[in-house]
Design a protein around this motif. Structure first.
Motif, PDB file in Angstrom:
ATOM      1  N   ASP A 126       0.819  -1.207   0.000  1.00  0.00           N
ATOM      2  CA  ASP A 126       0.000   0.000   0.000  1.00  0.00           C
ATOM      3  C   ASP A 126       0.855   1.261   0.000  1.00  0.00           C
ATOM      4  O   ASP A 126       0.553   2.230  -0.705  1.00  0.00           O
ATOM      5  N   ILE A 130       0.960   4.009  -3.197  1.00  0.00           N
ATOM      6  CA  ILE A 130       0.634   5.420  -2.978  1.00  0.00           C
ATOM      7  C   ILE A 130       1.805   6.310  -3.389  1.00  0.00           C
ATOM      8  O   ILE A 130       1.614   7.396  -3.941  1.00  0.00           O
ATOM      9  N   SER A 416      -8.597  -5.389   1.695  1.00  0.00           N
ATOM     10  CA  SER A 416      -8.394  -3.934   1.687  1.00  0.00           C
ATOM     11  C   SER A 416      -7.721  -3.467   0.398  1.00  0.00           C
ATOM     12  O   SER A 416      -7.982  -2.353  -0.078  1.00  0.00           O
ATOM     13  N   GLY A 417      -6.852  -4.290  -0.180  1.00  0.00           N
ATOM     14  CA  GLY A 417      -6.199  -3.921  -1.426  1.00  0.00           C
ATOM     15  C   GLY A 417      -7.182  -3.736  -2.568  1.00  0.00           C
ATOM     16  O   GLY A 417      -6.986  -2.886  -3.445  1.00  0.00           O
ATOM     17  N   TRP A 419     -10.211  -2.505  -2.383  1.00  0.00           N
ATOM     18  CA  TRP A 419     -10.830  -1.187  -2.273  1.00  0.00           C
ATOM     19  C   TRP A 419      -9.813  -0.071  -2.479  1.00  0.00           C
ATOM     20  O   TRP A 419     -10.153   0.993  -3.012  1.00  0.00           O
ATOM     21  N   LEU A 420      -8.575  -0.301  -2.074  1.00  0.00           N
ATOM     22  CA  LEU A 420      -7.537   0.714  -2.263  1.00  0.00           C
ATOM     23  C   LEU A 420      -7.354   1.029  -3.747  1.00  0.00           C
ATOM     24  O   LEU A 420      -7.389   2.190  -4.164  1.00  0.00           O
ATOM     25  N   VAL A 421      -7.179  -0.009  -4.560  1.00  0.00           N
ATOM     26  CA  VAL A 421      -6.970   0.181  -5.994  1.00  0.00           C
ATOM     27  C   VAL A 421      -8.229   0.738  -6.649  1.00  0.00           C
ATOM     28  O   VAL A 421      -8.182   1.677  -7.450  1.00  0.00           O
ATOM     29  N   ARG A 423     -10.647   2.478  -5.362  1.00  0.00           N
ATOM     30  CA  ARG A 423     -10.934   3.854  -4.961  1.00  0.00           C
ATOM     31  C   ARG A 423     -10.004   4.839  -5.665  1.00  0.00           C
ATOM     32  O   ARG A 423     -10.433   5.875  -6.166  1.00  0.00           O
ATOM     33  N   PHE A 424      -8.721   4.528  -5.720  1.00  0.00           N
ATOM     34  CA  PHE A 424      -7.768   5.444  -6.346  1.00  0.00           C
ATOM     35  C   PHE A 424      -8.017   5.602  -7.842  1.00  0.00           C
ATOM     36  O   PHE A 424      -7.790   6.678  -8.401  1.00  0.00           O
ATOM     37  N   THR A 432     -13.514  -3.375 -10.879  1.00  0.00           N
ATOM     38  CA  THR A 432     -12.388  -3.787 -10.041  1.00  0.00           C
ATOM     39  C   THR A 432     -12.244  -5.302 -10.037  1.00  0.00           C
ATOM     40  O   THR A 432     -11.118  -5.832 -10.051  1.00  0.00           O
ATOM     41  N   TRP A 436      -8.456  -5.809 -11.169  1.00  0.00           N
ATOM     42  CA  TRP A 436      -7.599  -6.108 -10.016  1.00  0.00           C
ATOM     43  C   TRP A 436      -7.710  -7.570  -9.582  1.00  0.00           C
ATOM     44  O   TRP A 436      -6.697  -8.245  -9.372  1.00  0.00           O
TER      45      TRP A 436
END
Length: 458
Positions: A126, A130, A416-417, A419-421, A423-424, A432, A436
Motif C-alpha cells: 500500500d 501510494i 483492503s487492497g 478497495w484501495l486500488v 478507490r484510487f 475492479t 484487479w
C-alpha cells in the motif's frame, strides 16, 4: 511444550482444527474482531480443547509468539525503515523517471513496473502504490490511454514482491514456520517474482488496458507532479536497493562453497561473509548506510530519528498479527493437530506444496487478509513439511512461495487492497473485479505453477 502426548486421535484433532479455523473466520468476518485478538483467542481455546495441560498453555503460546517475532519483527522493522527513508527523500521518483527516460515513453508501463519491482523490496504494497501513483498518473496523462495500462504493472509489481520476497511479513513468517532458509527464499522469490509479474501484471495490464478505458482521475493527486527538495542521486538509490541483496546472496554463495569443501569453513573471511549476509544483519547495515547517505543535507539527527520512529507505527499491527499467527501454529504443532493433518495428507497422496497452496487459497478467499492467510496456512502445513521425507532446502523455499501464491489469488471485496486500488482509480466493484481481482488471481496461480513446476524438476 516438550513431551506432550496428544490426548485425541486423528479424527477429533482434525475436527478441533476445523472448528478453530471456522471460529477464527467467524470472529474476523462476522464480528469484525481485530485479527490479532482473534488469533490469540482462538489459539488459547484450541490449546484448551486439544487437552494441553493448563500449566503448559501459556508457555506454548509465548514460545510460538516470541519465536516468530524473533525473526519477523527484526526484518519487517528494518525493511520499513529503509523503505520510509527512500520514500520521503524522493528515491522512487528519481528511479522511475530514470527508467522512463531509458525505456522511452512508449514503454512507460514496463519502466513503471520495473521501478516498482525494485522498490517493492523495501516498500510494503500500500505504501509503494501510494508513492508511485502520482508518477503513474503523470505518465498516463502525458502518453495517453487507459490508466489501467500503467497502474496494473505498477500495482502488480508491488503485490508480487510483497507476497514472494523477504523482508515482507508474509514470506518471512512462512519461512520461519516451516524452517526454510531466508536467503534462499529471497533468491527463489526474486527469480519467480519476475516472470510472474511479467505474465500476470505487465502483459495482462497491456491487454486489459485496451479493452477497459479508465481515464486518469482528476480528484486524486490532480496535477500528477512529484516535487522533492534535494532528492538522492540515481546511483545512491540503486546502491541502497542492491546492498542488502548482494550481502544476502554473498552469504548464500559462501555457505554453499563451504558446504562443498571449496573454501575452508573456519576461515575468518568466510565467517564474516556469513555473518553480514544474514538477512537481519544485511538489512541493519543497509539502514545505517541509508541513514548516513540520505540524511546529509536533508535531515538533522533529530529529524532522521523522528522519521525512523514514525515509520514503525503503521507496521505494528502487522507484526503483532504475524506473532499471533506463530502462536496459533505452535498450538497446532504441540497439540498434535499438525501431525494429524500431516498423516491425512500423506494418506491422501496430496503433495505438501499443493496442500499448502490450497489451504492458503481457501483462507484468503474466506477472510481477505493475505497476512492472516499466510500465517494460518504456514502453521497448519508446518508439521506436514517436517514429517515429509526428502524435502531439500529448495523445496522448502518453493513451499513458502506456494503459500504466498495461495494467499494472493482471488482478492475480492473482503480485501483492503481491492478497495484501495478501486478507490484510487475511480472504478466500480464490477470493474475492479474484472481488473484487479483477475490480476491478483493470475499472480497467485502463475506463481504457484512456476513453484510447483520447479519442485518437480529440482
Amino acid at each position: 511444550m516438550e513431551n506432550f502426548t496428544p490426548v485425541y486421535g486423528t479424527g477429533p484433532l482434525l475436527g478441533i482444527a476445523a472448528g478453530a479455523i471456522a471460529l477464527l473466520l467467524f470472529l474476523i468476518i462476522r464480528l469484525r474482531l481485530h485479527a490479532f485478538i482473534a488469533l490469540v483467542l482462538v489459539s488459547l481455546l484450541t490449546a484448551v480443547a486439544a487437552g494441553i495441560p493448563v500449566g503448559g498453555i501459556m508457555p506454548t503460546l509465548l514460545d510460538g509468539f516470541g519465536g516468530t517475532l524473533a525473526n519477523v519483527a527484526l526484518l519487517v522493522g528494518l525493511g520499513v525503515m529503509l523503505g520510509r527513508m527512500l520514500e520521503v527523500t524522493g528515491g522512487a521518483a528519481v528511479l522511475a523517471s530514470a527508467l522512463i527516460r531509458a525505456f522511452g515513453e512508449k514503454r512507460a508501463p514496463l519502466a513503471l513496473g520495473v521501478s516498482s519491482l525494485l522498490f517493492g523490496f523495501p516498500l510494503f504494497f500500500d505504501v509503494g502504490l501510494i508513492v508511485m501513483l502520482p508518477i503513474v498518473f503523470s505518465v498516463a496523462r502525458r502518453v495517453g490511454g487507459s490508466v489501467l495500462t500503467y497502474t496494473l504493472p505498477t500495482a502488480g509489481a508491488f503485490a508480487v514482491m510483497h507476497a514472494f520476497v523477504p523482508p515482507h511479513p508474509g514470506p518471512v513468517t512462512a519461512a520461519v514456520e516451516i524452517g526454510a532458509d531466508m536467503g534462499l527464499v529471497l533468491l527463489i522469490g526474486l527469480l519467480l517474482a519476475i516472470p510472474t509479474w511479467y505474465l500476470s501484471s505487465y502483459l495482462f495490464g497491456l491487454w486489459i488496458g485496451k479493452r477497459i478505458v479508465i481515464p486518469v482521475p482528476d480528484d486524486i493527486m490532480s496535477d500528477g507532479t512529484v516535487d522533492h527538495e534535494n532528492p538522492p542521486s540515481l546511483g545512491t538509490v540503486i546502491g541502497l536497493l542492491l546492498l542488502p541483496m548482494l550481502l544476502i546472496f554473498a552469504n548464500t554463495g559462501v555457505t554453499t562453497l563451504a558446504a562443498t569443501g571449496t573454501v575452508p569453513e573456519d576461515a575468518l573471511w568466510v565467517q564474516v561473509s556469513q555473518l553480514v549476509g544474514q538477512t537481519p544483519i544485511a538489512l541493519l547495515i543497509t539502514v545505517i548506510v541509508a541513514m548516513l547517505a540520505l540524511s546529509r543535507g536533508r535531515f538533522t539527527r533529530q529529524g532522521m530519528e523522528t522519521l525512523i520512529g514514525d515509520s514503525l507505527g503503521p507496521v505494528c499491527g502487522i507484526i503483532l498479527i504475524t506473532g499471533a499467527g506463530g502462536m496459533f501454529g505452535m498450538v497446532l504443532r504441540t497439540s498434535g493437530i499438525g501431525g494429524a493433518l500431516a498423516e491425512t495428507l500423506e494418506a491422501a497422496g496430496l503433495p505438501v506444496i499443493v496442500a499448502a497452496f490450497v489451504i492458503a487459497l481457501a483462507l484468503r478467499v474466506a477472510q481477505g487478509s493475505a497476512t492472516v492467510a499466510i500465517t494460518t496456512a504456514a502453521g497448519l502445513i508446518a508439521p506436514a513439511v517436517q514429517a515429509a521425507s526428502g524435502l531439500s532446502s529448495i523445496d522448502l523455499a518453493l513451499i513458502v512461495i506456494a503459500i504466498a501464491s495461495g494467499a494472493t489469488a482471488l482478492s475480492h471485496v473482503n480485501d483492503s487492497g481491492f478497495w484501495l486500488v478501486g478507490r484510487f482509480l475511480g472504478m466500480d466493484v464490477k470493474t475492479t473485479l474484472k481488473t484487479w481481482t483477475v490480476m491478483e488471481t493470475l499472480i497467485g496461480f502463475i506463481g504457484f505453477g512456476l513453484a510447483f513446476g520447479l519442485s518437480l524438476v529440482l
